[in-house]
Design an enzyme around this catalytic site. Structure first.
Site, PDB file in Angstrom:
ATOM      1  N   GLU A   1       0.790  -1.222   0.000  1.00  0.00           N
ATOM      2  CA  GLU A   1       0.000   0.000   0.000  1.00  0.00           C
ATOM      3  C   GLU A   1       0.827   1.280   0.000  1.00  0.00           C
ATOM      4  O   GLU A   1       0.395   2.296  -0.537  1.00  0.00           O
ATOM      5  CB  GLU A   1      -0.942   0.005   1.218  1.00  0.00           C
TER       6      GLU A   1
ATOM      7  N   SER B   1     -50.610 -13.412 -22.368  1.00  0.00           N
ATOM      8  CA  SER B   1     -51.757 -12.549 -22.687  1.00  0.00           C
ATOM      9  C   SER B   1     -51.820 -11.263 -21.885  1.00  0.00           C
ATOM     10  O   SER B   1     -52.652 -10.406 -22.190  1.00  0.00           O
ATOM     11  CB  SER B   1     -53.061 -13.322 -22.481  1.00  0.00           C
TER      12      SER B   1
END
Length: 873
Positions: free
Chosen positions: A208, A477
């Site tokens: 880091e 439908s």
């Protein structure tokens, strides 16, 4: 003496009168001065000059008072024009004594900043001078230094516990009191600096911030690198050191703006001055989030390896460091390949920092992790709600870290009572329901778009896909509603008539069948909706245009990119594959009088200090005319009263209901979407294939031979709505209105032979299901009110008084309209594959050979090779 004074006096007079601007005057004065110098008589002239400068010099007794007065007057007279000339010259930028003698001299500034600049002409006089620029820069620097000093003195270095108490974000139901769950459970154990193992300290520094022990809390090189990267359009970087990451995550929150990074840099500088490097590193490792609900290295060690941090090996320490940038993404359980790459990167950097030798690195193996424990808060049906809340917050600009660690109070729109009714309705299904039978439901308030209940599955932990918002199934439908609305908008009234016979072949070779090939004759648009008559709706779709059906669906809220949503003739039969949530939102537009409102599940978000972080704002869009919505609602009241969903009359206690059932081809999906004036609920049921890439026919259960929209979807809908509306006022829908655009009317074209065919003998069951009493349908009034008397009486549409009673008609000869064949239906009936599987006399999608030329057929994602033209064009 008198002779010598005379020329002197005369010369003085000429100089005093030298205001004359003639060349002769100047020449005479000049000549007198020069003559006096050469002849030794200059003393007289100088005497006059001396008298004008000072009264102490001059020849005593040589001048009388009158002479002195004359000399002073001459000198004063000579200076006045010089003074006037000097003022003019200053404004003109020239010297006082003429252009020749003043050239090259600067004019004095008239103020401290010299603005506007003296002696300059426009526009140069308005350009700031160097003095002004330098002064402004000095003031800016001093102000910046003063602000930095104030901010530095006002900044406090955060303690590890300063932010940990406000990390859990809690989600509540709509009442704001009943807790739904939490997004992340805080698991943090703080270790003293000397108990954190060196191997993880070394790994985090190498990975880091390799300059951690040398920098002052900030890295100028990293900041410059990040700045250049950001200017080049790369992913935004902050150039953060470990110290900056500590204050960023646990004091100011995640900041990506340059101002935020400046604040963090000052905090990091002060932390570096007040704390030792080892203390900063220990605080960072005690508070950083490692995923799996673990904060700090101790809990991370337990979550990933089921051991204390003091027992971590070098390989395990490197893996914990590897997941820090994005724990959820880089967890080996989620992405083993990526986590392996990042683990190897950490080891490589440790070798570069001489924390281990290459030989030692080669001996390391990727460590095995334990299975992650799913958070209890995501278990069960509530997990889908929490996931939906999280997804909506991210869409509104929240970050994952902010949600997990923000300490927010999140109030959802989910009504606890309606949610309980929803879960219970699904659990009420028969016990022999297949394991892979899936159900999704959404209940929402059409007046706001707020989702009040949702069922995405039985357990989020075992099945993360939400069947209400993510799973797609063919509409069947329920898509006819959009053709209904398009026809109303095009001027066709509810009593316009359409051909309901079956089969029917349209222009282009498209053949459509009704369920069981039932002939209905000429039917109104309203009756075609009640009985879900395929052929009548196919004709209507071709008349108004399939693209109008698609546009109507989109205008009411269906996404344009819905799979299978195309302007094809067969779209009226439901070839598109929406989600349950999308259909609830679309039908909500009808229930609200044509106003579309986006559905949502998050009402508000409050910070720990009580301030508001987010509040939902509803946006209204008029999707269709209110009167069109009213008439569409009138037609949609047919299926729940006389059609396939008529059982709701008993369940709802007579409460008005509008809606539509739907079943796709081969019974692959079953729907019911309906609403009352207060709530709209959509229910979808489907069965995925073994590989999860498609849908297979629903396996019959609960005594039903075929799973249709009129069976279990309608049952679930009734259970949810009947209990959720208990105690609510009975509200009626508006009555049918006369639309201003009702100018269209279907002109009846009689067949070549006027005599009805034997198979079309008058049967009352062709308009009404055999189970329904004949009193529900007038026997003599409709032909005269809906069709001109000059047209054919159409005996097949309405029974006459000479026809036998409906109860004398065997049930096996006529299936209930809008319903699947009864259990005693002869096996000789056309199989479901041929009829399309729609229970409301809906053939679903046409067979492959029934499509228009160039059209194909598919599931979920639409059809391939969609081409051809629209029938009727």
């Amino acid at each position: 003496m008198s002779e010598s004074r005379r020329p002197s006096s005369g010369g003085g007079n000429r100089r005093a009168a030298g205001v004359r601007r003639t060349p002769s005057g100047k020449s005479a004065a000049g000549g007198a001065a020069k003559g006096s110098s050469r002849s030794g008589s200059s003393k007289s002239t100088n005497s006059a000059k001396g008298t004008s400068r000072t009264s102490s010099k001059g020849t005593s007794g040589a001048r009388t008072g009158a002479a002195a007065t004359t000399s002073a007057a001459s000198a004063s007279s000579a200076k006045r024009p010089t003074s006037r000339t000097s003022v003019s010259a200053r404004h003109a930028g020239a010297a006082p004594k003429g252009a020749g003698t003043g050239r090259g001299k600067k004019v004095a500034a008239t103020n401290f900043l010299n603005y506007p600049r003296a002696g300059r002409k426009n526009p140069w006089r308005w350009i700031p001078s160097l003095r002004m620029i330098v002064g402004a820069m000095a003031l800016f620097v001093l102000a910046g230094l003063g602000f930095a000093v104030w901010l530095y003195n006002d900044t406090e270095v955060p303690e590890p516990s300063d932010f940990a108490l406000a990390q859990t974000s809690r989600v509540y139901f709509a009442d704001g009191e009943t807790e739904m769950g939490q997004f992340s459970e805080i698991n943090r154990t703080e270790l003293p600096a000397d108990e954190i193992p060196d191997n993880i300290k070394q790994a985090v520094v190498a990975s880091e911030d390799s300059s951690f022990y040398e920098n002052r809390g900030v890295s100028p090189r990293g900041i410059v690198r990040a700045f250049v990267n950001n200017l080049q359009g790369g992913a935004r970087q902050g150039g953060s050191t470990i110290t900056m990451q500590y204050v960023e995550r646990y004091y100011t929150g995640t900041e990506t703006s340059y101002v935020g990074k400046a604040k963090e840099a000052i905090m990091a500088l002060k932390a570096d001055q007040e704390l030792s490097k080892d203390e900063i590193l220990s605080r960072y490792l005690n508070t950083i989030y490692f995923g799996r609900g673990a904060y700090g290295v101790q809990e991370a060690s337990q979550a990933y390896f089921d051991k204390d941090a003091s027992e971590l090996t070098d390989a395990e320490a490197a893996l914990l460091v590897a997941v820090i940038p994005s724990p959820s993404t880089y967890d080996p359980a989620n992405d083993p390949e990526k986590s392996t790459q990042l683990w190897d990167r950490v080891i490589t950097r440790q070798v570069a920092e001489e924390q281990m030798t290459p030989a030692e690195a080669d001996t390391l193996e990727f460590p095995q992790t334990v299975e992650p424990n799913s958070e209890n808060s995501l278990g069960g049906t509530n997990g889908y709600l929490l996931s939906q809340v999280r997804g909506e917050l991210i869409a509104e600009g929240f970050t994952e870290d902010e949600i997990n660690t923000g300490g927010f109070t999140i109030v959802s729109t989910i009504d606890p009572a309606i949610q309980e009714n929803t879960v219970q309705a699904v659990e009420n299904l028969p016990q022999d329901r297949p394991e892979n039978n899936r159900v999704g439901t959404v209940t929402m308030d059409p007046s706001t778009g707020a989702i009040r209940g949702m069922y995405g599955g039985a357990d989020y932990v075992t099945q993360a896909q939400n069947d209400a918002t993510q799973s797609r199934m063919q509409a069947g439908s329920i898509f006819k509603t959009f053709t209904l609305i398009a026809a109303l908008e095009e001027g066709y009234p509810l009593d316009s008539r359409w051909d309901g016979d079956s089969p029917k072949t349209f222009r282009g070779g498209w053949t459509v069948k009704n369920f069981n090939d039932v002939d209905y004759g000429r039917v109104t648009l309203e009756k075609a909706t009640t009985n879900s008559i395929n052929t009548a709706y196919a004709e209507a779709n071709l008349e108004v245009g399939p693209e109008r059906t698609m546009e109507t669906a989109i205008s009411l809220g269906l996404p344009e990119k819905t799979p299978g949503l195309f302007p094809d003739a067969s779209n009226v039969l439901g070839s598109a594959s929406p989600t349950v949530a999308e259909m609830a939102e679309v039908y909500g537009s009808i229930a609200s009088g044509g106003v579309h409102r986006d559905s949502y599940v998050v009402q508000s978000v409050t910070r720990p200090d009580g301030s508001s972080r987010y509040e939902h704002e509803t946006t209204d869009t008029q999707g269709m005319d209110e009167e069109v919505a009213i008439n569409a609602t009138v037609a949609l009241q047919g299926p729940p009263t006389q059609g396939s969903a008529r059982d709701l009359q008993n369940v709802m206690g007579g409460r008005p209901v509008a809606g539509k059932t739907g079943t796709s081809e081969s019974f692959r999906s079953a729907w019911f979407v309906g609403f009352t004036p207060q709530l709209v609920t959509a229910v979808g049921m489907f069965q995925p294939t073994a590989d999860g890439t498609g849908e297979e026919s629903l396996t019959p259960f609960g005594g039903e031979d075929n799973i249709t929209g009129g069976t279990f979807p309608t049952q679930i809908w009734g259970d949810i709505m009947s209990t959720s509306l208990e105690g609510e006022e009975y509200l009626e829908f508006p009555e049918e209105v006369q639309l201003d655009n009702e100018t269209q009317e279907r002109s009846y074209v009689p067949p070549p032979t006027q005599e009805p065919e034997p198979t079309q003998a008058p049967e009352p069951t062709q308009e009404e299901p055999s189970e329904e009493p004949t009193t529900e349908e007038p026997t003599t009034e409709e032909p005269t009110t809906e069709e001109p008397t000059t047209e054919e009486p159409e005996p097949t549409e309405e029974p006459t008084t000479e026809e036998p009673e409906p109860t004398e008609q065997p049930p096996s000869e006529e299936p209930p309209a809008d319903e699947e064949p009864p259990a005693d239906q002869p096996t000789e009936e056309p199989p479901a594959d041929e009829q399309g599987g729609e229970e409301e006399a809906d053939a679903g999608l046409p067979e492959v050979e029934d499509l228009l030329p160039g059209e194909g057929q598919g599931l979920g994602g639409g059809r391939e090779g969609r081409g051809g033209g629209r029938g009727g064009d």
